[in-house]
Design a protein around this motif. Structure first.
Motif, mmCIF file in Angstrom:
data_model
loop_
_atom_site.group_PDB
_atom_site.id
_atom_site.type_symbol
_atom_site.label_atom_id
_atom_site.label_comp_id
_atom_site.label_asym_id
_atom_site.label_seq_id
_atom_site.Cartn_x
_atom_site.Cartn_y
_atom_site.Cartn_z
ATOM 1 N N VAL A 116 -19.295 -23.851 94.751
ATOM 2 C CA VAL A 116 -19.032 -22.898 93.673
ATOM 3 C C VAL A 116 -19.480 -21.512 94.128
ATOM 4 O O VAL A 116 -20.360 -21.380 94.968
ATOM 5 C CB VAL A 116 -19.746 -23.305 92.364
ATOM 6 N N TRP A 117 -18.828 -20.474 93.563
ATOM 7 C CA TRP A 117 -19.129 -19.094 93.958
ATOM 8 C C TRP A 117 -19.083 -18.954 95.486
ATOM 9 O O TRP A 117 -19.944 -18.350 96.118
ATOM 10 C CB TRP A 117 -20.489 -18.663 93.408
ATOM 11 N N THR A 118 -18.021 -19.503 96.058
ATOM 12 C CA THR A 118 -17.969 -19.654 97.509
ATOM 13 C C THR A 118 -17.759 -18.333 98.222
ATOM 14 O O THR A 118 -18.319 -18.093 99.300
ATOM 15 C CB THR A 118 -16.855 -20.651 97.890
ATOM 16 N N ARG A 135 -20.583 -13.211 88.750
ATOM 17 C CA ARG A 135 -19.467 -12.715 87.930
ATOM 18 C C ARG A 135 -18.319 -12.208 88.793
ATOM 19 O O ARG A 135 -17.149 -12.349 88.431
ATOM 20 C CB ARG A 135 -19.947 -11.588 86.997
ATOM 21 N N ALA A 136 -18.630 -11.647 89.942
ATOM 22 C CA ALA A 136 -17.592 -11.086 90.807
ATOM 23 C C ALA A 136 -16.626 -12.159 91.299
ATOM 24 O O ALA A 136 -15.461 -11.870 91.616
ATOM 25 C CB ALA A 136 -18.242 -10.379 91.996
ATOM 26 N N GLU A 137 -17.095 -13.409 91.364
ATOM 27 C CA GLU A 137 -16.241 -14.498 91.850
ATOM 28 C C GLU A 137 -15.069 -14.747 90.913
ATOM 29 O O GLU A 137 -13.986 -15.144 91.349
ATOM 30 C CB GLU A 137 -17.075 -15.771 91.978
ATOM 31 N N ASP A 138 -15.278 -14.531 89.624
ATOM 32 C CA ASP A 138 -14.233 -14.840 88.641
ATOM 33 C C ASP A 138 -12.959 -14.050 88.911
ATOM 34 O O ASP A 138 -11.850 -14.579 88.830
ATOM 35 C CB ASP A 138 -14.742 -14.571 87.230
ATOM 36 N N GLY A 139 -13.116 -12.771 89.240
ATOM 37 C CA GLY A 139 -11.949 -11.943 89.524
ATOM 38 C C GLY A 139 -11.241 -12.371 90.795
ATOM 39 O O GLY A 139 -9.999 -12.378 90.860
ATOM 40 N N PHE A 140 -12.013 -12.727 91.811
ATOM 41 C CA PHE A 140 -11.440 -13.196 93.076
ATOM 42 C C PHE A 140 -10.567 -14.427 92.830
ATOM 43 O O PHE A 140 -9.445 -14.534 93.349
ATOM 44 C CB PHE A 140 -12.573 -13.518 94.061
ATOM 45 N N ILE A 141 -11.070 -15.361 92.020
ATOM 46 C CA ILE A 141 -10.332 -16.593 91.744
ATOM 47 C C ILE A 141 -9.125 -16.326 90.849
ATOM 48 O O ILE A 141 -8.013 -16.811 91.115
ATOM 49 C CB ILE A 141 -11.268 -17.636 91.100
ATOM 50 N N ALA A 142 -9.321 -15.548 89.787
ATOM 51 C CA ALA A 142 -8.244 -15.305 88.827
ATOM 52 C C ALA A 142 -7.019 -14.683 89.489
ATOM 53 O O ALA A 142 -5.877 -14.999 89.134
ATOM 54 C CB ALA A 142 -8.745 -14.415 87.698
ATOM 55 N N ALA A 143 -7.247 -13.823 90.463
ATOM 56 C CA ALA A 143 -6.132 -13.135 91.116
ATOM 57 C C ALA A 143 -5.313 -14.059 92.012
ATOM 58 O O ALA A 143 -4.174 -13.731 92.364
ATOM 59 C CB ALA A 143 -6.673 -11.964 91.938
ATOM 60 N N ARG A 144 -5.861 -15.221 92.365
ATOM 61 C CA ARG A 144 -5.201 -16.102 93.332
ATOM 62 C C ARG A 144 -4.930 -17.500 92.798
ATOM 63 O O ARG A 144 -4.275 -18.303 93.469
ATOM 64 C CB ARG A 144 -6.085 -16.208 94.591
ATOM 65 N N LEU A 145 -5.437 -17.807 91.614
ATOM 66 C CA LEU A 145 -5.417 -19.178 91.104
ATOM 67 C C LEU A 145 -4.006 -19.748 90.995
ATOM 68 O O LEU A 145 -3.755 -20.899 91.395
ATOM 69 C CB LEU A 145 -6.116 -19.226 89.740
ATOM 70 N N GLU A 146 -3.074 -18.972 90.495
ATOM 71 C CA GLU A 146 -1.718 -19.484 90.310
ATOM 72 C C GLU A 146 -1.114 -19.941 91.628
ATOM 73 O O GLU A 146 -0.475 -20.992 91.717
ATOM 74 C CB GLU A 146 -0.838 -18.404 89.658
ATOM 75 N N GLY A 147 -1.342 -19.168 92.661
ATOM 76 C CA GLY A 147 -0.820 -19.531 93.984
ATOM 77 C C GLY A 147 -1.486 -20.784 94.534
ATOM 78 O O GLY A 147 -0.823 -21.635 95.142
ATOM 79 N N TRP A 148 -2.794 -20.898 94.329
ATOM 80 C CA TRP A 148 -3.493 -22.078 94.843
ATOM 81 C C TRP A 148 -3.033 -23.373 94.163
ATOM 82 O O TRP A 148 -3.030 -24.422 94.784
ATOM 83 C CB TRP A 148 -5.011 -21.932 94.644
ATOM 84 N N LEU A 149 -2.656 -23.267 92.885
ATOM 85 C CA LEU A 149 -2.273 -24.456 92.129
ATOM 86 C C LEU A 149 -0.771 -24.707 92.133
ATOM 87 O O LEU A 149 -0.307 -25.654 91.490
ATOM 88 C CB LEU A 149 -2.784 -24.349 90.690
ATOM 89 N N SER A 150 -0.025 -23.879 92.822
ATOM 90 C CA SER A 150 1.433 -24.043 92.824
ATOM 91 C C SER A 150 1.865 -25.150 93.794
ATOM 92 O O SER A 150 1.135 -25.534 94.688
ATOM 93 C CB SER A 150 2.093 -22.729 93.230
#
Length: 355
Positions: free
Chosen positions: A245-247, A340-355
């Motif tokens: 987490v928070w990688t 908290r900074a991790e949330d933005g990093f993930i949110a910006a890429r999540l759709e692509g990772w789960l596609s």
């Protein structure tokens, strides 16, 4: 004959890197969620880690049970994603192996078949076996793949392993690294001393697994006496459930630590200033107040809140968050900017990772 690490991967292992312990994604029926499992692997690779450990405690040891049958699928899926995502950069593929010698060797053979580079050999579940047995078991596994030794804390199935055990393990040609995770400063020091005592201690990389003491482990120079005189050793990286987490923030922390090793005093101070926050976060995720009862569920809950997992389901229906653990996770998530900074990093890429 042992399959050796390539020169590039050996150099990476010894220079030090971030190796998260890969969780297991399940759906509401507690079946394997391949889509989200792939998403997790993609997250770790894009966060900039230098390796992944799959089939370890954070992946849930129950994947080995015949009625579950997930060891091969989990290892295979991670290997496939890494083939597609890593490119040509060196990347360490670590598989966890467990059980008596025959089982551990068979799991190492599976890992070799699937393209893994080395194995983390768990001592868990073998409390009735003596140290000679554990060492012979590591040597047998080492005939298949290079070995990372493992000092596992007692709260999750480990045992005391003395200084001489670590010297003898380091003496084995197949041992390329050790992971120190006793969550105990005295025992961690004994491990380092044991490795230094070996004539081939310099060939064994030190990795922290002390999720409660990550930053001090990485910043501390151990000045000890080896067979040829004085030697300074460091924990060059970590193989950690906490880094599941928070990688991205873990990768950035490791970059600071590397600058500190090179003499950058500002980087050292900045890294040290993060130590308390990292330990506080780990206490919440690993459920320290309840003797680690919610450790796997805690990792899952952070990933669920970030959208990477659908839920916190574990293979054991009895495993879940402890009373008050969710509140603690809320508290630490809001308290520290590096989280908290991790949330933005993930949110910006999540759709692509789960596609």
């Amino acid at each position: 004959m042992t399959q050796a690490l390539s020169d590039a991967k050996s150099a990476l292992l010894h220079a030090g890197t971030v190796i998260p312990a890969h969780p297991l994604a399940l759906d509401a029926t507690r079946s394997f969620d391949e889509r989200r499992q792939r998403g997790l692997t993609r997250y770790y690779v894009e966060a900039g880690v230098g390796g992944l450990a799959v089939g370890v405690h954070t992946t849930q040891f129950e994947i080995r049970r015949p009625e579950v049958g997930l060891l091969r699928p989990v290892l295979e899926l991670a290997a496939e994603e890494l083939d597609n995502r890593v490119g040509k950069r060196p990347f360490l593929r670590i598989a966890g192996v467990a059980g008596p010698t025959g089982q551990a060797v068979a799991e190492a053979e599976l890992a070799r078949e699937l393209g893994y580079d080395a194995v983390l050999v768990s001592p868990g579940g073998l409390a009735d076996r003596d140290l000679d047995y554990l060492l012979d078991r590591s040597a047998a596994v080492g005939e298949v793949l290079p070995v990372m030794g493992f000092y596992l804390q007692e709260a999750v199935g480990g045992r005391y392993l003395p200084r001489d055990y670590w010297r003898r393990l380091a003496d084995q040609e197949s041992t390329v690294a050790v992971k120190a995770a006793p969550f105990d400063r005295y025992r961690t020091l004994e491990l380092v001393q044991g490795v230094v005592d070996s004539d081939r201690g310099a060939d064994v990389a030190l990795y922290t697994g002390n999720d409660d003491n990550i930053v001090p482990d990485l910043l501390t120079p151990y000045e000890l006496c080896g067979p040829s005189g004085g030697v300074t050793r460091r924990f060059v990286g970590g193989l950690l459930g906490h880094w599941a987490v928070w990688t991205r923030s873990a990768v950035q922390l490791h970059e600071l630590v590397r600058k500190a090793w090179a003499g950058d005093e500002l980087a050292r101070v900045r890294a040290l200033s993060m130590a308390a926050a990292v330990t506080d976060a780990n206490a919440a995720v690993f459920d320290v107040r309840n003797n680690f009862a919610g450790v796997i569920a805690g990792v899952h809950e952070v990933l669920r809140r970030q959208g990477l997992l659908e839920g916190i389901w574990c293979l054991d229906p009895a495993e879940g968050l402890s009373d008050g653990q969710a509140d603690e996770l809320t508290r630490i998530s809001g308290a520290y900017e590096l989280l908290r900074a991790e949330d933005g990093f993930i949110a910006a890429r999540l759709e692509g990772w789960l596609s």
